[in-house]
Motif scaffolding. Structure first.
Motif, PDB file in Angstrom:
ATOM      1  N   CYS A 138      72.852  86.983  45.599  1.00  0.00           N
ATOM      2  CA  CYS A 138      73.087  87.126  44.156  1.00  0.00           C
ATOM      3  C   CYS A 138      74.551  87.331  43.837  1.00  0.00           C
ATOM      4  CB  CYS A 138      72.237  88.264  43.599  1.00  0.00           C
ATOM      5  SG  CYS A 138      72.815  89.892  44.083  1.00  0.00           S
ATOM      6  N   CYS A 192      69.390  90.639  44.599  1.00  0.00           N
ATOM      7  CA  CYS A 192      68.734  90.029  45.763  1.00  0.00           C
ATOM      8  C   CYS A 192      68.309  91.057  46.813  1.00  0.00           C
ATOM      9  CB  CYS A 192      69.628  88.966  46.393  1.00  0.00           C
ATOM     10  SG  CYS A 192      71.103  89.614  47.214  1.00  0.00           S
ATOM     11  N   GLY A 193      68.997  92.155  46.903  1.00  0.00           N
ATOM     12  CA  GLY A 193      68.627  93.186  47.877  1.00  0.00           C
ATOM     13  C   GLY A 193      68.951  92.810  49.311  1.00  0.00           C
ATOM     14  N   CYS A 195      71.875  92.906  50.686  1.00  0.00           N
ATOM     15  CA  CYS A 195      73.075  93.580  51.182  1.00  0.00           C
ATOM     16  C   CYS A 195      72.772  95.015  51.614  1.00  0.00           C
ATOM     17  CB  CYS A 195      74.123  93.573  50.081  1.00  0.00           C
ATOM     18  SG  CYS A 195      73.531  94.409  48.595  1.00  0.00           S
ATOM     19  N   CYS A 231      76.482  96.059  47.645  1.00  0.00           N
ATOM     20  CA  CYS A 231      77.336  95.471  46.604  1.00  0.00           C
ATOM     21  C   CYS A 231      77.645  96.463  45.489  1.00  0.00           C
ATOM     22  CB  CYS A 231      76.682  94.212  46.042  1.00  0.00           C
ATOM     23  SG  CYS A 231      75.093  94.514  45.255  1.00  0.00           S
TER      24      CYS A 231
HETATM   25  S1  FES Z   1      71.793  92.990  45.689  1.00  0.00           S
HETATM   26 FE1  FES Z   1      72.530  90.995  45.995  1.00  0.00          FE
HETATM   27  S2  FES Z   1      74.363  91.299  46.995  1.00  0.00           S
HETATM   28 FE2  FES Z   1      73.669  93.296  46.619  1.00  0.00          FE
END
Ligand code: FES
Length: 673
Positions: free
Chosen positions: A39, A45-46, A48, A93
């Motif tokens: 993302c 997106c989770g 990371c 992130c």
């Molecule tokens: S949630 Fe996508 S890069 Fe951190």
């Protein structure tokens, strides 16, 4: 003024100083750490996720606690509420570096993680799929600016992800306007899209907002069966697998009869092509249905198959493969749009067909090489994929040779009076008592031997390939079979198991209903098949300059079920220690899966295949000679001393002159594949 903080990432051990207040994701990028993100740091997106490795790290001179990162953010609270976040996990992130810290990157947050394979001796697959997803914010159009939607998308991909020189597929252009303006179903505002980038060069798909699903299918197209594995390109996990009969069978049982069909029926290539493509399309729909995956999220397909299957799938006339010099229309890997092959997947999906090696050694053998990786090893491996045409690879990192041998369909139960495919009721194991000459058998679908409780009521319908190998080997060990393959009729006086059958004798393997007998002709068919395989192996070993191999790998379904000792007693492969003969499982299919999940593997196999020395058994005079010697069981001239250390081999006996029959390899027929 804020000074730098020391950050150490585990398990890579990469370390360095970053400004306090940098995000963990930024720190990872600066230090070259493999931390995933789709993302682009938007907290969606989770991928990371990290944890602080709390405690004292004497090696790094750092003692840290969870406070080494800034406190939980609103973004993390929202993500945790929507999708769940395990205790201690942080989104890299959005968490900022506050103090010196040691950070753990769990495997699922690494882009290039390894996919562990279940098979013994298997190498793990490095995950590096050829298709990656990227979410970007595209600038809104402005009056007075002439930048198109496509140009601003490419700007955003360059700005946010450093992706340069990308091109866009036409179907992406068709969808782009709507995707940019709709915003999708996620929390993202309009002007955010996710794109699929193939091989770092071309945008093949676009979705409004955030999109997090990317799948691929690896197909192994055999002449008899087709297998498919649906994989998650993010994790490498196989989500669904299925197998189907190749519908081309109605045009001919074996490959050469399909080639003959094409020769006799001008214009029929398209019928065979349509049949196999229809099968792949149906399997695609089934696989996606089983795994509850949208077909439009299937973005990549890989395919292996023997040369004739390879040609027919691509719509290429295989006639040239029907006779010497067995010229392939193309041996390089083929990259084609998946929809051109009629696959009901995303219209931007690509299909990658692995390279062929030679006229009889196809992309399936390339898959076997990828899976087994003999080119990475010092010891010399002999890898045999026993189908109706055996493909043989021999070598190590120094040198690789490949050939195919016309074994015919005997190992699949065809041309054997009581033969059948491996299915419930098929005899797959056989032991013959050396004194009484009475057999014990085991059938597919029942765990008990025929003389054990639990066998009562088991259906016995025929003998499958592994059972045929075992019964012939056992007949030799029990002295019922002479080394030249003759069933010893003199034993008819001693046991009712040996019975006259015209001018020859048969062995009654199963006295029930139906009665199953091993006839002299059955033994001959097995001798022809195994002699062809053995001769091919010997030819390659001779070319390589070795008289034995360190390791034998039996690939394919037949190879998975065959007992190494019995295979050696039969003389299926050259003499070696039975402990070094192991199953490679469905190596061709695994190779297709590796090519699906790792783009470097494609370069590797294309390079390796170019250097493989091809040996054409059909035109090699020594093949005939080796074949004749290999007709004996286990072999006419090789005493099989390595096997002899493990199993007491009977003294060599042959039938009196006049009762012997010997057939030339031509009779094994190159019609088998
Ligand atoms: S949630 Fe996508 S890069 Fe951190």
């Amino acid at each position: 003024m804020s000074s730098g903080a020391r950050v150490v990432f585990l398990p890579s051990g990469r370390r360095g100083s970053v400004p306090r207040g940098a995000t963990v994701l930024d720190a990872a990028r600066r230090l070259g750490v493999d931390l995933d993100s789709t993302c682009g740091g938007r907290g969606i997106c989770g991928r990371c996720q990290v944890t602080v490795a709390e405690g004292e790290h004497a090696k790094h001179g750092i003692t840290c606690a969870s406070e080494a990162l800034t406190p939980e953010t609103e973004t993390e609270r929202r993500y945790a509420a929507d999708r769940g976040l395990a205790p201690g996990r942080r989104l890299g992130c959005t968490a900022l570096v506050a103090e010196d810290v040691v950070i753990d990157v769990p495997p699922e947050s690494q882009v290039f993680r390894q996919v562990v394979r279940k098979e013994a001796e298997a190498r793990a697959i490095e995950l590096d799929p050829v298709v990656r997803l990227y979410t970007v914010a595209v600038e809104e159009p402005e009056l007075g600016s002439s930048r198109s939607d496509a140009a601003r998308l490419l700007d955003a991909l360059a700005r946010e992800w450093g992706l340069q020189h990308l091109s866009l597929d036409t179907q992406v252009l068709r969808k782009l306007q709507h995707a940019l303006r709709s915003g999708g179903t996620t929390a993202l505002a309009p002007w955010h899209v996710t794109v699929a980038v193939h091989d770092g060069t071309v945008v093949t798909a676009v979705w409004p907002g955030f999109h997090d699903a990317a799948y691929g299918i690896a197909f192994d197209v055999g002449s008899t069966t087709v297998a498919g594995h649906l994989c998650d390109l993010r994790t490498g996990e196989v989500l669904a697998s299925s197998g189907a009969m190749n519908p081309q069978i109605r045009f001919g049982e074996d490959l050469m009869s399909r080639v003959s069909y094409v020769m006799l029926n001008p214009g029929s290539v398209k019928d065979l092509t349509r049949a196999v493509r229809g099968c792949l399309a149906k399997m695609t729909a089934e696989l996606c249905g089983e795994a509850a995956v949208e077909r439009t999220d299937v973005l990549e397909v890989t395919i292996v198959g023997n040369p004739v299957m390879h040609h027919l799938l691509l719509g290429i006339d295989p006639t040239e493969l029907g006779g010497a010099p067995f010229a392939l229309a193309a041996d390089d890997a083929v990259r084609v749009s998946a929809s051109e092959l009629g696959l009901p997947v995303d219209e931007g999906a690509r299909a990658y067909v692995l390279p062929c090696i030679a006229g009889h050694v196809g992309a399936d053998a390339a898959g076997v090489i990828l899976a087994e990786a003999p080119q990475r090893q010092d010891r010399v491996s002999l890898i045999v994929d026993v189908g109706t045409n055996a493909e043989i690879v021999l070598g190590n990192r120094e040198r690789l040779l490949a050939a195919s041998s016309p074994t015919g369909p005997a190992f699949e139960g065809a041309q054997i009076s009581c033969g059948q495919r491996a299915a419930p009721g098929a005899i797959e194991r056989v032991r013959i008592d050396r004194e009484t000459l009475e057999p014990r058998v085991k059938v597919v679908g029942c765990d008990a031997w025929s003389d054990e409780p639990g066998f009562e009521g088991a259906r016995v319908t025929g003998v499958c390939g592994s059972g045929i190998v075992e019964v012939v080997a056992e007949l030799l060990l029990a002295g019922v079979l002479l080394s030249d393959g003759t069933l010893d009729g003199s034993l008819a006086a001693r046991t009712s198991r040996v019975v006259a059958d015209g001018r020859t004798f048969s062995y009654v393997l199963w006295a029930g209903d139906p009665e199953l007998t091993i006839t002299q002709n059955d033994v001959r068919q097995i001798q022809l098949a195994k002699a062809a395989l053995h001769a091919g192996c010997t030819l390659l070993m001779e070319r390589y300059g070795i008289d034995h191999v360190d390791r034998v790998r039996l690939a394919g379904a037949f190879g998975a079920h065959i007992d190494p000792v019995h295979a050696l007693v039969l003389g299926l492969v050259p003499d070696c220690d039975p402990a070094s003969v192991t199953s490679a499982g469905n190596a061709a299919g695994t190779g297709a899966r590796i090519a699906l999940l790792n783009r470097a593997a494609r370069e590797e196999i294309e390079r390796v295949v170019r250097d493989v020395e091809k040996v054409e058994t059909a035109i090699e005079p020594r093949f005939q000679q080796h074949f004749v010697h290999a007709m004996a069981i286990p072999h006419e001239t090789d005493p099989y001393e390595r096997l002899g250390k493990v199993v007491a081999l009977p003294a060599k006996r042959v039938a009196p002159a006049g009762r012997r029959t010997r057939r030339r390899p031509a009779e094994a027929g190159r019609n088998a594949t």
